[in-house]
Design a protein around this motif. Structure first.
Motif, PDB file in Angstrom:
ATOM      1  N   HIS A  22       0.864  -1.184   0.000  1.00 35.62           N
ATOM      2  CA  HIS A  22       0.000   0.000   0.000  1.00 35.62           C
ATOM      3  C   HIS A  22       0.895   1.225   0.000  1.00 35.62           C
ATOM      4  CE1 HIS A  22      -2.449   3.293   1.826  1.00 35.62           C
ATOM      5  NE2 HIS A  22      -3.320   2.813   0.963  1.00 35.62           N
ATOM      6  N   LEU A  23       0.745   2.046  -1.028  1.00 35.48           N
ATOM      7  CA  LEU A  23       1.583   3.240  -1.196  1.00 35.48           C
ATOM      8  C   LEU A  23       0.746   4.481  -0.936  1.00 35.48           C
ATOM      9  CD1 LEU A  23       4.579   3.747  -2.284  1.00 35.48           C
ATOM     10  CD2 LEU A  23       3.427   4.579  -4.327  1.00 35.48           C
ATOM     11  N   ASP A  24       1.267   5.378  -0.106  1.00 33.55           N
ATOM     12  CA  ASP A  24       0.541   6.588   0.279  1.00 33.55           C
ATOM     13  C   ASP A  24       1.464   7.786   0.136  1.00 33.55           C
ATOM     14  OD1 ASP A  24      -1.174   8.456   1.282  1.00 33.55           O
ATOM     15  OD2 ASP A  24      -1.323   7.605   3.294  1.00 33.55           O
ATOM     16  N   LEU A  25       1.120   8.723  -0.749  1.00 32.85           N
ATOM     17  CA  LEU A  25       1.903   9.937  -0.919  1.00 32.85           C
ATOM     18  C   LEU A  25       1.742  10.825   0.318  1.00 32.85           C
ATOM     19  CD1 LEU A  25       3.531  10.445  -3.564  1.00 32.85           C
ATOM     20  CD2 LEU A  25       1.635   8.853  -3.873  1.00 32.85           C
ATOM     21  N   ASP A  26       2.841  11.323   0.858  1.00 33.13           N
ATOM     22  CA  ASP A  26       2.801  12.118   2.077  1.00 33.13           C
ATOM     23  C   ASP A  26       2.216  13.499   1.801  1.00 33.13           C
ATOM     24  OD1 ASP A  26       4.088  10.037   3.469  1.00 33.13           O
ATOM     25  OD2 ASP A  26       6.050  10.754   2.805  1.00 33.13           O
ATOM     26  N   CYS A  27       1.139  13.847   2.552  1.00 33.53           N
ATOM     27  CA  CYS A  27       0.442  15.151   2.410  1.00 33.53           C
ATOM     28  C   CYS A  27       0.552  15.648   0.962  1.00 33.53           C
ATOM     29  CB  CYS A  27       0.942  16.181   3.396  1.00 33.53           C
ATOM     30  SG  CYS A  27       2.718  16.308   3.611  1.00 33.53           S
ATOM     31  N   PHE A  28      -0.120  14.941   0.073  1.00 34.95           N
ATOM     32  CA  PHE A  28       0.101  15.038  -1.367  1.00 34.95           C
ATOM     33  C   PHE A  28      -0.116  16.444  -1.920  1.00 34.95           C
ATOM     34  CE2 PHE A  28      -1.556  14.114  -5.782  1.00 34.95           C
ATOM     35  CZ  PHE A  28      -0.308  13.910  -6.333  1.00 34.95           C
ATOM     36  N   TYR A  29      -1.259  17.067  -1.616  1.00 29.98           N
ATOM     37  CA  TYR A  29      -1.540  18.388  -2.160  1.00 29.98           C
ATOM     38  C   TYR A  29      -0.437  19.377  -1.778  1.00 29.98           C
ATOM     39  CZ  TYR A  29      -6.374  16.924  -3.171  1.00 29.98           C
ATOM     40  OH  TYR A  29      -7.496  16.291  -3.654  1.00 29.98           O
ATOM     41  N   ALA A  30      -0.015  19.318  -0.526  1.00 30.66           N
ATOM     42  CA  ALA A  30       1.029  20.236  -0.056  1.00 30.66           C
ATOM     43  C   ALA A  30       2.350  19.963  -0.769  1.00 30.66           C
ATOM     44  CB  ALA A  30       1.196  20.098   1.457  1.00 30.66           C
ATOM     45  N   GLN A  31       2.655  18.675  -1.006  1.00 29.88           N
ATOM     46  CA  GLN A  31       3.888  18.349  -1.728  1.00 29.88           C
ATOM     47  C   GLN A  31       3.862  18.870  -3.155  1.00 29.88           C
ATOM     48  OE1 GLN A  31       6.668  14.943  -1.149  1.00 29.88           O
ATOM     49  NE2 GLN A  31       4.740  13.867  -0.738  1.00 29.88           N
ATOM     50  N   VAL A  32       2.719  18.714  -3.815  1.00 32.29           N
ATOM     51  CA  VAL A  32       2.609  19.198  -5.200  1.00 32.29           C
ATOM     52  C   VAL A  32       2.891  20.692  -5.257  1.00 32.29           C
ATOM     53  CG1 VAL A  32       1.020  19.565  -7.125  1.00 32.29           C
ATOM     54  CG2 VAL A  32       1.028  17.378  -5.913  1.00 32.29           C
ATOM     55  N   GLU A  33       2.320  21.449  -4.329  1.00 33.76           N
ATOM     56  CA  GLU A  33       2.518  22.898  -4.325  1.00 33.76           C
ATOM     57  C   GLU A  33       3.949  23.255  -3.950  1.00 33.76           C
ATOM     58  OE1 GLU A  33       0.532  24.744  -5.628  1.00 33.76           O
ATOM     59  OE2 GLU A  33      -1.453  23.836  -5.475  1.00 33.76           O
ATOM     60  N   GLY A  38       9.073  25.327  -5.846  1.00 31.11           N
ATOM     61  CA  GLY A  38      10.503  25.211  -5.589  1.00 31.11           C
ATOM     62  C   GLY A  38      10.885  25.473  -4.149  1.00 31.11           C
ATOM     63  N   LEU A  39       9.997  25.143  -3.210  1.00 37.17           N
ATOM     64  CA  LEU A  39      10.255  25.405  -1.799  1.00 37.17           C
ATOM     65  C   LEU A  39      10.976  24.234  -1.150  1.00 37.17           C
ATOM     66  CD1 LEU A  39       6.804  26.934  -0.752  1.00 37.17           C
ATOM     67  CD2 LEU A  39       8.893  28.147  -1.417  1.00 37.17           C
ATOM     68  N   LEU A  45       3.963  24.912   4.943  1.00 38.72           N
ATOM     69  CA  LEU A  45       3.071  25.236   3.823  1.00 38.72           C
ATOM     70  C   LEU A  45       1.704  24.602   4.053  1.00 38.72           C
ATOM     71  CD1 LEU A  45       3.805  25.309   0.053  1.00 38.72           C
ATOM     72  CD2 LEU A  45       1.967  23.835   0.868  1.00 38.72           C
ATOM     73  N   CYS A  46       0.669  25.356   3.737  1.00 38.25           N
ATOM     74  CA  CYS A  46      -0.707  24.859   3.787  1.00 38.25           C
ATOM     75  C   CYS A  46      -1.391  25.160   2.471  1.00 38.25           C
ATOM     76  CB  CYS A  46      -1.493  25.525   4.919  1.00 38.25           C
ATOM     77  SG  CYS A  46      -0.929  25.106   6.577  1.00 38.25           S
ATOM     78  N   VAL A  47      -2.211  24.229   2.019  1.00 39.22           N
ATOM     79  CA  VAL A  47      -3.039  24.457   0.837  1.00 39.22           C
ATOM     80  C   VAL A  47      -4.378  24.993   1.318  1.00 39.22           C
ATOM     81  CG1 VAL A  47      -4.142  23.428  -1.177  1.00 39.22           C
ATOM     82  CG2 VAL A  47      -1.885  22.637  -0.443  1.00 39.22           C
ATOM     83  N   GLN A  48      -4.734  26.139   0.789  1.00 36.64           N
ATOM     84  CA  GLN A  48      -5.907  26.880   1.256  1.00 36.64           C
ATOM     85  C   GLN A  48      -7.071  26.725   0.285  1.00 36.64           C
ATOM     86  OE1 GLN A  48      -4.983  31.025   1.589  1.00 36.64           O
ATOM     87  NE2 GLN A  48      -7.112  31.683   1.818  1.00 36.64           N
ATOM     88  N   GLN A  49      -8.269  26.588   0.830  1.00 40.68           N
ATOM     89  CA  GLN A  49      -9.493  26.637   0.029  1.00 40.68           C
ATOM     90  C   GLN A  49     -10.419  27.638   0.684  1.00 40.68           C
ATOM     91  OE1 GLN A  49     -11.234  22.932  -1.343  1.00 40.68           O
ATOM     92  NE2 GLN A  49     -13.300  23.730  -1.035  1.00 40.68           N
ATOM     93  N   TRP A  50     -10.554  28.776   0.049  1.00 38.88           N
ATOM     94  CA  TRP A  50     -11.309  29.907   0.586  1.00 38.88           C
ATOM     95  C   TRP A  50     -10.738  30.323   1.938  1.00 38.88           C
ATOM     96  CZ3 TRP A  50     -12.719  31.024  -3.848  1.00 38.88           C
ATOM     97  CH2 TRP A  50     -13.373  30.146  -4.713  1.00 38.88           C
ATOM     98  N   ASP A  51     -11.455  30.203   3.036  1.00 44.29           N
ATOM     99  CA  ASP A  51     -10.929  30.679   4.317  1.00 44.29           C
ATOM    100  C   ASP A  51     -10.504  29.548   5.245  1.00 44.29           C
ATOM    101  OD1 ASP A  51     -13.461  29.750   4.698  1.00 44.29           O
ATOM    102  OD2 ASP A  51     -14.102  31.349   6.037  1.00 44.29           O
ATOM    103  N   LEU A  83       0.849  30.074   2.408  1.00 45.56           N
ATOM    104  CA  LEU A  83      -0.527  29.686   2.105  1.00 45.56           C
ATOM    105  C   LEU A  83      -0.729  29.729   0.599  1.00 45.56           C
ATOM    106  CD1 LEU A  83      -2.371  31.720   4.890  1.00 45.56           C
ATOM    107  CD2 LEU A  83      -1.943  29.260   4.856  1.00 45.56           C
ATOM    108  N   VAL A  84      -1.072  28.593   0.025  1.00 44.21           N
ATOM    109  CA  VAL A  84      -1.292  28.498  -1.420  1.00 44.21           C
ATOM    110  C   VAL A  84      -2.734  28.097  -1.658  1.00 44.21           C
ATOM    111  CG1 VAL A  84      -0.545  27.466  -3.588  1.00 44.21           C
ATOM    112  CG2 VAL A  84       1.097  27.765  -1.714  1.00 44.21           C
TER     113      VAL A  84
END
Length: 546
Positions: A22-33, A38-39, A45-51, A83-84
């Motif tokens: 079983h493969l699980d990407l670590d905090c995937f959305y945050a990693q993509v951003e 290039g951070l 880092l946090c991925v933000q959706q509205w507030d 915040l992205v």
């Protein structure tokens, strides 16, 4: 249950012993951003959706930040947190990546005019799954960032090749052509020592660990994403293993470790028991852990969850899971949806339909390029406040301007639906069932490019077709509602450009129909009558709806 009893109960034949990863990407959305910007991974880092935030990397978690926290709280805990905002989709001039948006007025305006898009993460996920399929055809997509891989066949091949070198892990590395960095991933594996009776299993599961290490390193070296993995004999234990030592580690669950793993494991952590079923079981059995639930007899489970689920639950709390890894890679449907408090006007509905149609068409464009396929069914799903949700499906309306074509059809469906009413609180447009296209038609450009021979086919069909009125018609712009009167087969009359593109999308079927008709073997009799006559009879409807 003793470890040797567990081993004998689960698998008596070592040659059939399954190895599941079983493969699980670590905090995937945050990693993509983080990778996109290039951070450094150590940057909070946090991925933000509205507030609110929907993804938090491990650096930000050290400040006590968790998912679904409000932006104000996040800034209080970690002023330097990046915040992205997720991408938003509206009309082309409204779409935006919306990075570092913090102005509430801007957020509220954007929320009323646009919708969230997760395409950036879907595209990153698709690349990863392409890589995973190169390691095992038995790869099941559990979510956008999770996968199960059955590597049993690969393990057995290596086991045979190294049969005379059982004590040498180096021979496994050689068979897998593992580099020093890949081997380093292997040596980070966390596991409980095997029991004496499990020694024959040790090499089998060790090979699985080596394959998992090789896959994880490939993901990191190609995409810069870290991942965690669990290696075990079934999907249930493998998933539990991947969550034990995150991030960027892998855990081997040996049969001997299962009783210790389940002893204090909350019941709701078991796969399939995280929702209402898990709550119901806790209430009826007073069991809070998997170990406590093992005291419930099979007869008692019959009373609690019914005979269809009793044996499954009985095995589940003991770490036994017979569900296979089903190869599921390419998605079977594509959807664009929006939930809102209440939309009360046709003007508002038309706006959201156009936005959803735009998003759906963008996703279809990418899907057609990547997977060489086109949709067959178009579905509009809607629900109103206080009423049951409903949906309507029609053949996909191919048009030169797809956004406009889908929008017109969706509006027509809503306005003619007997059970649609305002206020509406959810709307979605989706496509299901796909038709593979030939290589020369792999792009939308090729699909929309007019060709003389196809134009002749279209003109001939249009000349021979006549309109037919039907109260059941829900999309006048398509040739979807083909009628079959007893004596003639007619096509609903539509705008010429709409009919042209619909027929072009099905041109192989049309050509086949014309060929059959030219041979004098075309008949529009009812299919039941045609079967009685025992002769080759087809209708136009057959070729459009195979």
């Amino acid at each position: 249950m003793a470890s040797d009893e567990y081993t004998n109960f689960a698998h008596s034949d070592l040659e059939q012993f399954p190895v599941i990863i079983h493969l699980d990407l670590d905090c995937f959305y945050a990693q993509v951003e983080s990778v996109r910007l290039g951070l450094d991974p150590s940057t909070p880092l946090c991925v933000q959706q509205w507030d609110g935030v929907i993804a938090v990397n491990y650096a930000a978690r050290e400040y006590g930040i968790s998912r679904h926290e409000r932006i104000e709280k996040v800034k209080e805990k970690c002023p330097n947190c990046v915040l992205v905002h997720v991408e938003t989709v509206g009309f082309p001039d409204q779409s935006s990546s919306r990075e570092n948006v913090s102005n509430p007025d801007l957020l509220n305006h954007g929320k009323s005019e646009t919708k969230v898009s997760l395409d950036r993460y879907r595209e990153a996920s698709a690349k990863i799954f392409q890589l995973l399929f190169s390691y095992s055809e038995l790869c099941e997509k559990a979510s956008i960032d999770e996968a199960y891989l059955d590597v049993s066949e690969q393990v057995q091949d290596i086991l045979v090749a190294t049969r005379n070198q059982r004590s040498s892990i180096g021979s496994i590395f050689e068979q897998l052509s593992m580099t020093e960095k890949e081997r380093a991933y292997y040596f980070e594996t966390i596991f409980q020592p095997f029991g004496k009776r499990e020694l024959p299993l040790s090499q089998i599961l060790s090979i699985g660990c080596a394959i998992a290490a090789k896959i994880r390193y490939a993901i990191y070296s190609q995409f810069n994403y870290t991942s965690s993995a669990g290696i075990a004999e079934n999907k249930l234990l493998a998933k539990l293993g991947s969550s034990l030592n995150k991030p960027n580690r892998q855990t081997l669950i040996s049969p001997k470790a299962v009783p210790f793993l389940l002893e204090n494991l909350p019941l709701k952590k078991l796969r399939g028991l995280g929702g209402k079923l898990g709550t119901r079981i806790e209430e009826r059995t007073n069991a809070k852990t998997a170990k406590e639930a093992q005291n419930v007899t099979l007869e008692k489970w019959n009373e609690i969850v019914g005979r269809e689920n009793a044996e499954w639950i009985y095995n589940l709390v003991r770490g036994i899971d017979y569900s296979p890894v089903n190869a599921r890679g390419i998605t079977k449907s594509i959807l664009a949806a929006k939930s809102f408090k209440a939309e009360c006007s046709w003007e508002g509905m038309e706006k959201w339909i156009k936005i959803l149609a735009y998003e759906l068409c963008e996703r279809l464009r990418k899907d057609e390029t990547m997977n060489s396929r086109r949709p067959i069914n178009f579905i509009v799903h809607y629900s109103s406040v206080g009423s049951v949700s409903s949906s309507k499906s029609i053949p996909f309306p191919n048009g030169k301007d797809r956004v406009s074509s889908l929008s017109r059809n969706a509006m027509k469906i809503l306005k003619t639906a007997n059970n649609f009413c305002f206020p509406c609180n959810r709307l979605s447009l989706s496509v299901t069932k796909f038709l593979k296209t030939s290589s020369d038609l792999g792009s939308i450009a090729a699909f929309l490019k007019p060709q003389e021979n196809h134009q002749k086919l279209v003109e001939e069909l249009v000349q021979e077709s006549s309109s037919i009125k039907s109260s059941e018609t829900t999309a006048e712009e398509t040739a979807s509602n083909l009628q079959q009167p007893p004596e003639k087969c007619k096509v609903v009359e539509v705008e010429q450009r709409e009919e042209e593109d619909y027929i072009l999308a099905q041109r192989m079927q049309v050509e086949e129909w014309l060929k059959l008709r030219s041979e004098g073997d075309y008949n529009c009799d009812d299919r039941r009558e045609s079967r009685k006559k025992k002769r080759r009879v087809q209708t136009l409807d057959h070729f459009f709806h195979k």
